[in-house]
Scaffold this motif. Structure first.
Motif, PDB file in Angstrom:
ATOM      1  N   LEU A 122       0.831  -1.206   0.000  1.00  0.00           N
ATOM      2  CA  LEU A 122       0.000   0.000   0.000  1.00  0.00           C
ATOM      3  C   LEU A 122       0.869   1.261   0.000  1.00  0.00           C
ATOM      4  CD1 LEU A 122      -2.831   1.383   0.383  1.00  0.00           C
ATOM      5  CD2 LEU A 122      -2.374   1.225   2.822  1.00  0.00           C
ATOM      6  N   GLY A 123       1.851   1.289   0.869  1.00  0.00           N
ATOM      7  CA  GLY A 123       2.739   2.445   0.938  1.00  0.00           C
ATOM      8  C   GLY A 123       3.559   2.624  -0.315  1.00  0.00           C
ATOM      9  N   ALA A 124       4.013   1.521  -0.926  1.00  0.00           N
ATOM     10  CA  ALA A 124       4.805   1.608  -2.151  1.00  0.00           C
ATOM     11  C   ALA A 124       3.968   2.138  -3.312  1.00  0.00           C
ATOM     12  CB  ALA A 124       5.392   0.246  -2.493  1.00  0.00           C
ATOM     13  N   VAL A 125       2.720   1.714  -3.405  1.00  0.00           N
ATOM     14  CA  VAL A 125       1.837   2.230  -4.460  1.00  0.00           C
ATOM     15  C   VAL A 125       1.596   3.725  -4.259  1.00  0.00           C
ATOM     16  CG1 VAL A 125      -0.515   2.129  -5.393  1.00  0.00           C
ATOM     17  CG2 VAL A 125       0.757   0.018  -4.984  1.00  0.00           C
ATOM     18  N   ILE A 126       1.371   4.131  -3.024  1.00  0.00           N
ATOM     19  CA  ILE A 126       1.185   5.556  -2.727  1.00  0.00           C
ATOM     20  C   ILE A 126       2.447   6.335  -3.073  1.00  0.00           C
ATOM     21  CG2 ILE A 126       0.866   7.239  -0.859  1.00  0.00           C
ATOM     22  CD1 ILE A 126      -1.021   5.155   0.444  1.00  0.00           C
TER      23      ILE A 126
END
Length: 87
Positions: free
Chosen positions: A71-75
């Protein structure tokens, strides 16, 4: 999430960074090292964001840590794409 150890961070970060780069279409520009860095920074970003929302990220386990990193990497990749396309 910091209890995973540095090898766990590299493995989970690499997988999450690679999958996030596939989702965002940046895999051709990134190599293995950048995927790992994006996944680790994404994990920190995702953990911080979920903590702000109210989730207990400290005892989430391996799957929750991976989803948090993803999730953080996509953001993170979305933010990077926003600033690099606006020239």
């Amino acid at each position: 999430m910091l209890a995973l150890g540095w090898i766990g961070w590299i493995i989970i970060g690499g997988l999450a960074g690679w999958i996030a780069s596939k989702i965002k279409g940046t895999d051709a520009q990134q190599g293995l090292l950048l995927n790992i860095v994006v996944g680790i920074i994404g994990g920190l970003l995702g953990g911080w964001l979920l903590g702000v929302i109210g989730f207990d990220v400290s005892g989430g386990g391996l799957i929750f840590s991976f989803v948090t990193c993803l999730l953080g990497a996509v953001i993170l990749l979305t933010i990077v794409q926003f600033f690099t396309r606006r020239k």
